[in-house]
Design an enzyme around this catalytic site. Structure first.
Site, PDB file in Angstrom:
ATOM      1  N   ARG A   1     -15.421   5.909   8.635  1.00 50.72           N
ATOM      2  CA  ARG A   1     -14.930   7.064   7.874  1.00 50.72           C
ATOM      3  C   ARG A   1     -15.368   7.002   6.416  1.00 50.72           C
ATOM      4  NH1 ARG A   1      -9.901   6.914   9.364  1.00 50.72           N
ATOM      5  NH2 ARG A   1     -10.517   8.003  11.240  1.00 50.72           N
TER       6      ARG A   1
ATOM      7  N   CYS B   1      -0.446  -3.240  -5.766  1.00 55.21           N
ATOM      8  CA  CYS B   1      -1.864  -2.987  -5.478  1.00 55.21           C
ATOM      9  C   CYS B   1      -2.504  -2.348  -6.727  1.00 55.21           C
ATOM     10  CB  CYS B   1      -1.998  -2.073  -4.273  1.00 55.21           C
ATOM     11  SG  CYS B   1      -0.954  -2.591  -2.883  1.00 55.21           S
TER      12      CYS B   1
ATOM     13  N   CYS C   1       6.507   2.845  -4.941  1.00 49.37           N
ATOM     14  CA  CYS C   1       6.288   1.706  -4.046  1.00 49.37           C
ATOM     15  C   CYS C   1       6.481   0.379  -4.781  1.00 49.37           C
ATOM     16  CB  CYS C   1       4.880   1.767  -3.450  1.00 49.37           C
ATOM     17  SG  CYS C   1       4.570   0.447  -2.263  1.00 49.37           S
TER      18      CYS C   1
ATOM     19  N   CYS D   1      -1.796   9.668  13.335  1.00 46.51           N
ATOM     20  CA  CYS D   1      -2.015   8.360  12.734  1.00 46.51           C
ATOM     21  C   CYS D   1      -0.929   8.165  11.678  1.00 46.51           C
ATOM     22  CB  CYS D   1      -3.398   8.332  12.089  1.00 46.51           C
ATOM     23  SG  CYS D   1      -3.727   6.825  11.153  1.00 46.51           S
TER      24      CYS D   1
ATOM     25  N   CYS E   1      -3.050  12.110   9.562  1.00 44.42           N
ATOM     26  CA  CYS E   1      -2.658  10.757   9.154  1.00 44.42           C
ATOM     27  C   CYS E   1      -1.532  10.856   8.130  1.00 44.42           C
ATOM     28  CB  CYS E   1      -3.867  10.034   8.561  1.00 44.42           C
ATOM     29  SG  CYS E   1      -3.448   8.380   7.984  1.00 44.42           S
TER      30      CYS E   1
ATOM     31  N   CYS F   1      -3.612   1.377  -6.928  1.00 37.90           N
ATOM     32  CA  CYS F   1      -2.816   2.451  -6.323  1.00 37.90           C
ATOM     33  C   CYS F   1      -1.922   3.224  -7.296  1.00 37.90           C
ATOM     34  CB  CYS F   1      -1.968   1.881  -5.192  1.00 37.90           C
ATOM     35  SG  CYS F   1      -1.112   3.194  -4.296  1.00 37.90           S
TER      36      CYS F   1
ATOM     37  N   CYS G   1      -7.022   1.343  12.848  1.00 37.98           N
ATOM     38  CA  CYS G   1      -7.882   1.888  11.788  1.00 37.98           C
ATOM     39  C   CYS G   1      -7.753   0.923  10.614  1.00 37.98           C
ATOM     40  CB  CYS G   1      -7.377   3.279  11.420  1.00 37.98           C
ATOM     41  SG  CYS G   1      -8.190   3.946   9.961  1.00 37.98           S
TER      42      CYS G   1
HETATM   43  N1  SAM Z   1       1.523   1.759   1.732  1.00 40.14           N
HETATM   44  C1  SAM Z   1       0.685   1.657   2.834  1.00 40.14           C
HETATM   45  C2  SAM Z   1      -0.331   0.529   2.728  1.00 40.14           C
HETATM   46  O1  SAM Z   1      -0.570   0.043   1.648  1.00 40.14           O
HETATM   47  O2  SAM Z   1      -0.874   0.159   3.769  1.00 40.14           O
HETATM   48  C3  SAM Z   1      -0.051   2.935   3.183  1.00 40.14           C
HETATM   49  C4  SAM Z   1      -0.608   3.829   2.093  1.00 40.14           C
HETATM   50  S1  SAM Z   1      -1.928   3.127   1.084  1.00 40.14           S
HETATM   51  C5  SAM Z   1      -2.045   4.345  -0.161  1.00 40.14           C
HETATM   52  C6  SAM Z   1      -3.372   3.309   2.112  1.00 40.14           C
HETATM   53  C7  SAM Z   1      -4.692   2.883   1.574  1.00 40.14           C
HETATM   54  O3  SAM Z   1      -5.161   3.811   0.607  1.00 40.14           O
HETATM   55  C8  SAM Z   1      -4.803   1.573   0.855  1.00 40.14           C
HETATM   56  O4  SAM Z   1      -4.852   0.485   1.721  1.00 40.14           O
HETATM   57  C9  SAM Z   1      -6.116   1.720   0.099  1.00 40.14           C
HETATM   58  O5  SAM Z   1      -7.176   1.248   0.884  1.00 40.14           O
HETATM   59  C10 SAM Z   1      -6.236   3.231  -0.097  1.00 40.14           C
HETATM   60  N2  SAM Z   1      -6.135   3.608  -1.518  1.00 40.14           N
HETATM   61  C11 SAM Z   1      -5.034   3.647  -2.289  1.00 40.14           C
HETATM   62  N3  SAM Z   1      -5.317   4.010  -3.550  1.00 40.14           N
HETATM   63  C12 SAM Z   1      -6.651   4.212  -3.603  1.00 40.14           C
HETATM   64  C13 SAM Z   1      -7.546   4.600  -4.645  1.00 40.14           C
HETATM   65  N4  SAM Z   1      -7.130   4.812  -5.867  1.00 40.14           N
HETATM   66  N5  SAM Z   1      -8.852   4.718  -4.352  1.00 40.14           N
HETATM   67  C14 SAM Z   1      -9.285   4.490  -3.088  1.00 40.14           C
HETATM   68  N6  SAM Z   1      -8.487   4.124  -2.062  1.00 40.14           N
HETATM   69  C15 SAM Z   1      -7.189   3.966  -2.313  1.00 40.14           C
HETATM   70  C1  DTB Z   2      -7.652   5.188   3.770  1.00 44.80           C
HETATM   71  O1  DTB Z   2      -8.428   4.239   4.040  1.00 44.80           O
HETATM   72  N1  DTB Z   2      -7.808   6.005   2.749  1.00 44.80           N
HETATM   73  C2  DTB Z   2      -6.732   6.978   2.691  1.00 44.80           C
HETATM   74  C3  DTB Z   2      -5.918   6.646   3.973  1.00 44.80           C
HETATM   75  N2  DTB Z   2      -6.587   5.498   4.474  1.00 44.80           N
HETATM   76  C4  DTB Z   2      -4.484   6.486   3.913  1.00 44.80           C
HETATM   77  C5  DTB Z   2      -5.993   6.961   1.419  1.00 44.80           C
HETATM   78  C6  DTB Z   2      -6.858   7.188   0.191  1.00 44.80           C
HETATM   79  C7  DTB Z   2      -5.964   7.285  -0.982  1.00 44.80           C
HETATM   80  C8  DTB Z   2      -6.682   7.625  -2.235  1.00 44.80           C
HETATM   81  C9  DTB Z   2      -5.786   7.686  -3.407  1.00 44.80           C
HETATM   82  C10 DTB Z   2      -4.732   8.738  -3.343  1.00 44.80           C
HETATM   83  O2  DTB Z   2      -5.015   9.919  -3.035  1.00 44.80           O
HETATM   84  O3  DTB Z   2      -3.558   8.426  -3.657  1.00 44.80           O
HETATM   85 FE1  SF4 Z   3       2.312   0.711  -2.012  1.00 45.48          FE
HETATM   86 FE2  SF4 Z   3       0.045   1.864  -2.782  1.00 45.48          FE
HETATM   87 FE3  SF4 Z   3       0.070  -0.723  -2.177  1.00 45.48          FE
HETATM   88 FE4  SF4 Z   3       0.392   1.108  -0.193  1.00 45.48          FE
HETATM   89  S1  SF4 Z   3      -1.434   0.791  -1.441  1.00 45.48           S
HETATM   90  S2  SF4 Z   3       1.583  -0.776  -0.502  1.00 45.48           S
HETATM   91  S3  SF4 Z   3       1.520   2.702  -1.326  1.00 45.48           S
HETATM   92  S4  SF4 Z   3       1.179   0.259  -3.874  1.00 45.48           S
END
Ligand code: SAM
Ligand code: DTB
Ligand code: SF4
Length: 343
Positions: free
Chosen positions: A269, A65, A61, A137, A105, A68, A197
């Site tokens: 959730r 973030c 990506c 979702c 989802c 992430c 959501c």
């Molecule tokens: N790329 C899209 C976005 O950013 O909206 C969708 C996928 S993103 C992984 C969805 C959500 O996962 C993020 O907004 C964040 O709240 C959660 N998330 C990602 N990495 C995480 C982590 N290490 N621990 C907890 N939540 C995480």
């Molecule tokens: C949300 O609030 N939590 C989920 C879903 N929406 C997409 C994602 C959590 C991701 C946790 C880190 C991972 O497994 O990569």
């Molecule tokens: Fe990309 Fe992860 Fe950020 Fe979603 S949360 S925009 S997958 S870097």
């Protein structure tokens, strides 16, 4: 004849930061009691909505973030995967349904949706999963109004787009997009009458005030989000937040309870971070008004308790999974979010 008690708590859209902060800081057991009372006033406290996550496009990506593992710029060692096929998704949806999920989802590590063949394939996935009787979702990054409408027409039930934290703290966590970008996508989802959501993560290094400010933004929306995921940071090696201490369970309980009180009808959730929590800790989260989980042994890239473990937990707590599309009699493929979100 059963007497229907009038609702005692009004649904407010004008909570102040001070009011929410006072709730968050209440003595813990008073807070849990208040949250459980509000929960029982508005929802069936014996039911838990079960969602399953599927990463349909993993890693690589462009965004930064800090939490992430899927951001291309961090070395996290995850297995990058291009967009899945519709068949692969169909099989995963069957597995999720067998495991007891009512919602699938689908997450993609995209900054935003582009109008290309990949998006056409996602529309096909949405249609396929919807036809299996599952709520669908997606969480695909930023969306235009037109893209949201296309997803709605394909049968999308909900769209996940988290605010993550307060506007002030957001700038410290992500620099490649703004809080307003996030809010604009949420507005586009609303306009397409898809269920919203939106929630956040705690444990990023934010203050209590940041947590409360995020809840202020969510609770000020003209229509409250139908679901609010509360994630505990899963610190992943290689990300800038790898050394963050684990979120104390008490913070999770406080955050869930406060969300339940200020957005009473929403599905709260208990999201990422459950592998780090004891059963007792999770029981407290349900007491505090959580009424949804992600089930299945994987979140997007990190581990999660498996279906059987969670079904055992439900049995122990006397909870039951909520049926898909509760509260509607329409054929699944014709369902629009506006008709089904009365819980
Ligand atoms: N790329 C899209 C976005 O950013 O909206 C969708 C996928 S993103 C992984 C969805 C959500 O996962 C993020 O907004 C964040 O709240 C959660 N998330 C990602 N990495 C995480 C982590 N290490 N621990 C907890 N939540 C995480
Ligand atoms: C949300 O609030 N939590 C989920 C879903 N929406 C997409 C994602 C959590 C991701 C946790 C880190 C991972 O497994 O990569
Ligand atoms: Fe990309 Fe992860 Fe950020 Fe979603 S949360 S925009 S997958 S870097």
């Amino acid at each position: 004849m059963a007497i229907k008690l009038e609702s005692m708590t009004a649904i407010k859209h004008n909570w102040t930061v001070e009011e929410i902060l006072d709730i968050y800081n209440m003595p813990l057991l008073d807070l849990v009691y208040k949250a459980q009372t509000v929960h029982r006033e508005f929802n069936d406290a014996s039911e838990v909505q079960v969602s399953s996550l599927l990463s349909i496009k993993t890693g690589g990506c462009a965004e930064d973030c800090s939490y992430c593992p899927q951001a291309a710029r961090y070395n996290t060692g995850i297995e990058v995967h291009k967009l899945m096929t519709v068949n692969e998704v169909s099989e995963a949806a069957d597995k999720a349904k067998e495991g007891g999920a009512s919602r699938l989802c689908m997450g993609a590590a995209w900054r935003e949706v582009r109008d290309n063949r990949d998006f056409d394939r996602v529309l096909e996935m949405v249609k396929t999963v919807n036809e299996k009787g599952l709520e669908v979702c997606c969480t695909l990054g930023m969306l235009t109004e037109n893209q949201a409408q296309k997803l709605a027409d394909a049968g999308l039930y909900a769209y996940n787009h988290n605010l993550d934290t307060s506007e002030e703290s957001y700038k410290k966590i992500i620099t490649t997009r703004t809080y307003d970008d996030r809010l604009d996508t949420i507005k586009n989802v609303r306009k397409a009458k898809v269920s919203v959501c939106s929630g956040g993560i705690i444990g990023l290094g934010e203050t209590t005030e940041d947590r409360v400010k995020m809840l202020k933004t969510l609770s000020s929306m003209e229509v409250h989000p139908e679901s609010v995921p509360i994630n505990a940071l899963v610190p992943v090696a290689g990300t800038p937040l790898e050394d963050q201490p684990l979120v104390p369970i008490w913070d999770m309980v406080r955050m869930i309870a406060t969300t339940r009180i200020v957005i009473p009808k929403t599905v709260v959730r208990l999201s990422a971070g459950r592998t780090q929590m004891s059963l007792e800790g999770q029981a407290l989260c349900f007491m505090a008004g959580a009424n949804s989980i992600f089930a299945g042994d994987k979140l997007l890239t990190t581990p999660n308790p498996d279906f059987n473990t969670d079904m055992e937990m439900f049995k122990l707590f006397g909870l039951t999974p909520r049926k898909a599309f509760k509260g509607t009699t329409q054929p699944v493929s014709k369902i629009k979010a506006e008709t089904v979100e009365s819980i």
